[in-house]
Design a protein around this motif. Sequence first.
Motif, PDB file in Angstrom:
ATOM      1  N   PHE A 124      36.344 -99.153 -87.375  1.00  0.00           N
ATOM      2  CA  PHE A 124      36.475-100.376 -86.590  1.00  0.00           C
ATOM      3  C   PHE A 124      37.731-101.144 -86.996  1.00  0.00           C
ATOM      4  O   PHE A 124      38.456-101.668 -86.141  1.00  0.00           O
ATOM      5  CB  PHE A 124      35.247-101.260 -86.769  1.00  0.00           C
ATOM      6  N   SER A 125      38.006-101.220 -88.295  1.00  0.00           N
ATOM      7  CA  SER A 125      39.159-101.978 -88.776  1.00  0.00           C
ATOM      8  C   SER A 125      40.472-101.321 -88.356  1.00  0.00           C
ATOM      9  O   SER A 125      41.452-102.016 -88.075  1.00  0.00           O
ATOM     10  CB  SER A 125      39.094-102.109 -90.299  1.00  0.00           C
ATOM     11  N   LEU A 126      40.493-100.006 -88.317  1.00  0.00           N
ATOM     12  CA  LEU A 126      41.693 -99.315 -87.829  1.00  0.00           C
ATOM     13  C   LEU A 126      41.941 -99.646 -86.363  1.00  0.00           C
ATOM     14  O   LEU A 126      43.078 -99.885 -85.955  1.00  0.00           O
ATOM     15  CB  LEU A 126      41.546 -97.803 -88.011  1.00  0.00           C
ATOM     16  N   ALA A 127      40.868 -99.675 -85.581  1.00  0.00           N
ATOM     17  CA  ALA A 127      41.009-100.037 -84.168  1.00  0.00           C
ATOM     18  C   ALA A 127      41.478-101.480 -84.032  1.00  0.00           C
ATOM     19  O   ALA A 127      42.332-101.795 -83.191  1.00  0.00           O
ATOM     20  CB  ALA A 127      39.681 -99.836 -83.445  1.00  0.00           C
ATOM     21  N   HIS A 128      40.928-102.362 -84.859  1.00  0.00           N
ATOM     22  CA  HIS A 128      41.330-103.772 -84.831  1.00  0.00           C
ATOM     23  C   HIS A 128      42.774-103.928 -85.281  1.00  0.00           C
ATOM     24  O   HIS A 128      43.538-104.710 -84.694  1.00  0.00           O
ATOM     25  CB  HIS A 128      40.403-104.581 -85.728  1.00  0.00           C
ATOM     26  N   SER A 129      43.157-103.188 -86.298  1.00  0.00           N
ATOM     27  CA  SER A 129      44.537-103.236 -86.779  1.00  0.00           C
ATOM     28  C   SER A 129      45.505-102.712 -85.731  1.00  0.00           C
ATOM     29  O   SER A 129      46.613-103.237 -85.557  1.00  0.00           O
ATOM     30  CB  SER A 129      44.659-102.405 -88.063  1.00  0.00           C
ATOM     31  N   LEU A 130      45.080-101.689 -85.007  1.00  0.00           N
ATOM     32  CA  LEU A 130      45.921-101.126 -83.944  1.00  0.00           C
ATOM     33  C   LEU A 130      46.180-102.149 -82.850  1.00  0.00           C
ATOM     34  O   LEU A 130      47.321-102.288 -82.376  1.00  0.00           O
ATOM     35  CB  LEU A 130      45.249 -99.883 -83.357  1.00  0.00           C
TER      36      LEU A 130
END
Length: 308
Positions: free
Chosen positions: A250-256
């Motif tokens: 989820f955090s990778l998606a948010h960071s993206l």
Amino acid sequence: MLLEAITVIISTAIPLSVSFILAGLGEMFNQRAGTFNLGVEGIMLLGAFTGFYTVHHLHSNVLGLLAAMAVGAVMGLLMAVSVITFKATQGIAGIGLYMVGWGISGTLFRIYVGGITSIEGITALHIPVLSTLPVVGAMFFQHDIVVYITFLLIPLAWYVLFKTAWGLKVRAIGTTPRAADTLGVSVERIRYQCLILGGMMAGLAGAYLSICQAHMFADNITAGRGFIAVALVYFGKWHPVGIMGGALLFSLAHSLQRFIQVYGINFPYEFAVVFPYVLVIIVLALSHKSKDAGPTALGTPYEREFRG
């Protein structure tokens, strides 16, 4: 350019995952013991304000984190009294707890602070030698101390849950509470302990947002992270490593989506913002088909049978 983008996205995602991991690990113990707490969001909000206010007035980051954990423990105890002692419906009690945390944190902030106020908080560490390494240095060795403590808590939570007598009791009462009761395990006491522990972890997760990330407090600073943390427990199959994986995803998606906005990439803003949440829904929908149904007594109040 691609390597730089990957470095930025990963180095941003790691600290973003911390609040999810902390709250998720606490909720994991709750659910393993047969209770779920939808009030995690409210506990995080109150923990965020308590931590911020303590640091703002006492100028101690450690006291701020401890104060947030103490408030979280009290909120967890309140939840335990509601659903264990008084047998309230867990979902409704959790939503009520969320509203209490949301209302109290916002009210106290407006009364005692009044506006956006920054604190120094906890800043990032630059680990000697390791932080200067190409690529991996920026990704993994330039974060604040709470990030490293959080990732150390993952194997610790695994050990406590699967390798200790207390962890065995937690798993037993979440699956067959009546059998555990007949063997002398106090179902109520263990569930109380788990809800208090879960509250402490949620309070710490909230304090991380205000003390380490934002260095301030604002209404709705958690932005739904507590509810997502609860969902990540299901996604992670009630296992610390699975919860970590879900939090990082989820955090990778948010960071993206942050990267897309900051660097002005030609991509619809609205789709970028909603993408992480859509991803969580899709993953949860797919993972629901798994054979692992989780703790069988989850959400069911326990009633002892008295034989006269």
